[in-house]
Design a protein around this motif. Structure first.
Motif, PDB file in Angstrom:
ATOM      1  N   GLY A   2      12.675   6.593   5.057  1.00 23.80           N
ATOM      2  CA  GLY A   2      12.219   7.945   4.753  1.00 23.80           C
ATOM      3  C   GLY A   2      11.648   8.094   3.368  1.00 23.80           C
ATOM      4  O   GLY A   2      11.036   9.129   3.052  1.00 23.80           O
ATOM      5  N   GLN A   3      11.790   7.090   2.516  1.00 21.42           N
ATOM      6  CA  GLN A   3      11.305   7.173   1.146  1.00 21.42           C
ATOM      7  C   GLN A   3       9.788   6.937   1.099  1.00 21.42           C
ATOM      8  O   GLN A   3       9.245   6.120   1.831  1.00 21.42           O
ATOM      9  N   THR A   4       9.111   7.673   0.215  1.00 20.18           N
ATOM     10  CA  THR A   4       7.674   7.481   0.002  1.00 20.18           C
ATOM     11  C   THR A   4       7.460   6.475  -1.118  1.00 20.18           C
ATOM     12  O   THR A   4       8.103   6.564  -2.174  1.00 20.18           O
ATOM     13  N   VAL A   5       6.550   5.528  -0.901  1.00 15.68           N
ATOM     14  CA  VAL A   5       6.295   4.490  -1.912  1.00 15.68           C
ATOM     15  C   VAL A   5       4.807   4.424  -2.205  1.00 15.68           C
ATOM     16  O   VAL A   5       3.969   4.854  -1.410  1.00 15.68           O
ATOM     17  N   LYS A   6       4.487   3.868  -3.361  1.00 14.79           N
ATOM     18  CA  LYS A   6       3.108   3.638  -3.778  1.00 14.79           C
ATOM     19  C   LYS A   6       2.838   2.134  -3.794  1.00 14.79           C
ATOM     20  O   LYS A   6       3.766   1.323  -3.912  1.00 14.79           O
ATOM     21  N   ARG A   7       1.574   1.792  -3.684  1.00 14.54           N
ATOM     22  CA  ARG A   7       1.194   0.376  -3.757  1.00 14.54           C
ATOM     23  C   ARG A   7       1.697  -0.220  -5.070  1.00 14.54           C
ATOM     24  O   ARG A   7       1.491   0.338  -6.146  1.00 14.54           O
ATOM     25  N   GLY A   8       2.390  -1.365  -4.958  1.00 13.99           N
ATOM     26  CA  GLY A   8       2.907  -2.045  -6.134  1.00 13.99           C
ATOM     27  C   GLY A   8       4.339  -1.682  -6.480  1.00 13.99           C
ATOM     28  O   GLY A   8       4.925  -2.280  -7.395  1.00 13.99           O
ATOM     29  N   ASP A   9       4.945  -0.698  -5.767  1.00 10.92           N
ATOM     30  CA  ASP A   9       6.352  -0.350  -6.014  1.00 10.92           C
ATOM     31  C   ASP A   9       7.262  -1.489  -5.568  1.00 10.92           C
ATOM     32  O   ASP A   9       7.020  -2.141  -4.534  1.00 10.92           O
ATOM     33  N   GLY A  44       0.834  -1.196   0.000  1.00 14.07           N
ATOM     34  CA  GLY A  44       0.000   0.000   0.000  1.00 14.07           C
ATOM     35  C   GLY A  44       0.868   1.246   0.000  1.00 14.07           C
ATOM     36  O   GLY A  44       2.083   1.178   0.202  1.00 14.07           O
ATOM     37  N   ASP A  45       0.227   2.407  -0.240  1.00 14.79           N
ATOM     38  CA  ASP A  45       0.977   3.670  -0.199  1.00 14.79           C
ATOM     39  C   ASP A  45       1.479   3.928   1.216  1.00 14.79           C
ATOM     40  O   ASP A  45       0.816   3.582   2.198  1.00 14.79           O
ATOM     41  N   GLY A  46       2.655   4.539   1.313  1.00 18.51           N
ATOM     42  CA  GLY A  46       3.159   4.864   2.648  1.00 18.51           C
ATOM     43  C   GLY A  46       4.586   5.381   2.615  1.00 18.51           C
ATOM     44  O   GLY A  46       5.138   5.702   1.556  1.00 18.51           O
ATOM     45  N   ARG A  47       5.151   5.451   3.795  1.00 21.41           N
ATOM     46  CA  ARG A  47       6.522   5.942   3.967  1.00 21.41           C
ATOM     47  C   ARG A  47       7.361   4.845   4.615  1.00 21.41           C
ATOM     48  O   ARG A  47       6.951   4.238   5.606  1.00 21.41           O
ATOM     49  N   VAL A  48       8.539   4.582   4.032  1.00 24.13           N
ATOM     50  CA  VAL A  48       9.427   3.552   4.561  1.00 24.13           C
ATOM     51  C   VAL A  48       9.956   4.022   5.922  1.00 24.13           C
ATOM     52  O   VAL A  48      10.664   5.013   6.008  1.00 24.13           O
ATOM     53  N   ILE A 103       6.970  -0.390   6.548  1.00 22.77           N
ATOM     54  CA  ILE A 103       6.312   0.752   5.906  1.00 22.77           C
ATOM     55  C   ILE A 103       5.168   1.246   6.785  1.00 22.77           C
ATOM     56  O   ILE A 103       4.316   0.458   7.216  1.00 22.77           O
ATOM     57  N   ASP A 104       5.152   2.558   7.022  1.00 23.68           N
ATOM     58  CA  ASP A 104       4.047   3.201   7.749  1.00 23.68           C
ATOM     59  C   ASP A 104       3.057   3.728   6.710  1.00 23.68           C
ATOM     60  O   ASP A 104       3.366   4.635   5.949  1.00 23.68           O
ATOM     61  N   HIS A 105       1.856   3.164   6.697  1.00 27.72           N
ATOM     62  CA  HIS A 105       0.847   3.540   5.705  1.00 27.72           C
ATOM     63  C   HIS A 105      -0.082   4.651   6.191  1.00 27.72           C
ATOM     64  O   HIS A 105      -0.900   5.147   5.423  1.00 27.72           O
ATOM     65  N   GLY A 106       0.065   5.036   7.441  1.00 26.01           N
ATOM     66  CA  GLY A 106      -0.872   6.005   8.003  1.00 26.01           C
ATOM     67  C   GLY A 106      -2.165   5.324   8.424  1.00 26.01           C
ATOM     68  O   GLY A 106      -2.378   4.129   8.177  1.00 26.01           O
ATOM     69  N   TYR A 107      -3.034   6.094   9.084  1.00 24.52           N
ATOM     70  CA  TYR A 107      -4.332   5.591   9.540  1.00 24.52           C
ATOM     71  C   TYR A 107      -4.185   4.377  10.464  1.00 24.52           C
ATOM     72  O   TYR A 107      -5.100   3.566  10.601  1.00 24.52           O
TER      73      TYR A 107
END
Length: 325
Positions: A261-268, A220-224, A240-244
């Motif tokens: 610290g890197q931002t990732v998207k679902r499927g990266d 899912g989307d989130g921050r490493v 990965i911290d996805h928030g919520y």
């Protein structure tokens, strides 16, 4: 001095004086009086019927007034249609949109509240059509207020929808290793046999067996939050911290494709399957957290599995076997 009138008498061949007759004077006076009475009567009739006698200007004003009344009636019909449409929108807003996005419905008294305090329509009183004009003005003001309330509600719904979209993108909702890359699903969430001690203990994630170097993807989307090997037993792992309140963990990696610290998207692509740390064979150990509590990842694979694939994975994950870590 009155004039004396004469006439020529052909018999005597002389002019004779015209003698005024007394009855004639009285006749003239009577006729004059009768004429005055008739004239007064006619004037009285005209006066009494004056409201029914219209001048061209009055006729034009009357037509203009009739047209204004017609326009007000048409306006009231249009407002009624707008009120009906607005009522339907408000009903969907309360019973569909706001429920879906977990927002409190707007009370009916707030939507249809009037205007208290001073008389806002005092200047419209005292005219022939005051009731029509005042009623139309009130309905228009209330309709305008309802539109403002509904507009603010839809703005709130749009903001909630945007937040909901972010939430749906953030939830770890896909299997981190493609099905075609899997050797097998080795172990699921629950009590399993430890590969080293052979003791029965709780396994807090899912083990996906795959060759060393198999791609691992962000669920899912989130921050490493971390990409290191300092946590006991996990070896090279990514968190990965996805928030919520959602987090996901990928352990026993061969190497990373992301950094903290890197931002990732679902499927990266975030790393590759390995066997580092406390691991018996190359596999990915995958965990999902909600509010710092480990939960079963099997409930979060609706993003890339068909119903048949999910049913097969669910069946395998429920088998009590030996885990790989």
């Amino acid at each position: 001095m009155s004039k004396v009138k004469y006439y020529y008498d052909s018999e005597t061949l002389s002019y004779r004086k015209i003698e005024k007759k007394k009855g004639r004077k009285f006749g003239i006076f009577f006729l004059s009086l009768l004429g005055m009475i008739l004239s007064g009567f006619l004037l009285l009739l005209v006066y009494l019927n004056l409201p029914y006698v219209e001048t061209p200007k009055e006729k034009a004003l009357k037509r203009e007034l009739a047209n204004s009344q017609l326009q007000f009636e048409l306006l009231n019909k249009k407002m009624q249609e707008a009120e009906e449409v607005l009522t339907e929108v408000a009903e969907r807003d309360n019973n569909l949109y706001r429920i879906y996005f977990e927002a409190n419905p707007i009370p009916e008294e707030q939507r249809k509240a009037g205007f208290g305090g001073i008389n806002r329509y005092k200047d419209l009183e005292g005219f022939d059509n005051s009731n029509l004009i005042i009623n139309t003005s009130k309905r228009l003001d209330i309709l305008t207020k309802q539109i403002v309330v509904q507009s603010k509600s839809l703005d709130e719904i749009a903001a909630l929808a945007e937040e909901k979209e972010k939430l749906l993108a953030a939830i770890p909702a896909i299997q981190p290793v493609n099905n075609e890359d899997l050797t097998r699903m080795a172990s699921g969430y629950g009590y399993r046999t430890d590969p080293f001690t052979k003791a029965r203990k709780f396994h807090y994630g899912m083990d996906f067996t795959a060759p060393r170097g198999t791609p691992v993807y962000a669920a899912g989307d989130g921050r490493v939050e971390r990409a290191d090997n300092t946590a006991s037993g996990y070896g090279n792992h990514i968190r990965i911290d996805h928030g919520y309140g959602y987090e996901s963990l990928y352990a026993h990696l061969y190497k990373y494709n992301v950094r903290a610290g890197q931002t990732v998207k679902r499927g990266d692509l975030i790393g590759f399957v390995g066997s580092t740390g406390r691991s018996e064979a190359p596999h990915l150990h995958y965990e999902v957290f909600k509010d710092n509590e480990r939960i079963n990842p099997i409930n979060f694979y609706y993003g890339n599995l068909s119903p048949e694939e999910f049913a097969d994975l669910l069946k395998k994950s429920q088998q009590e076997n030996q885990s790989l870590d």
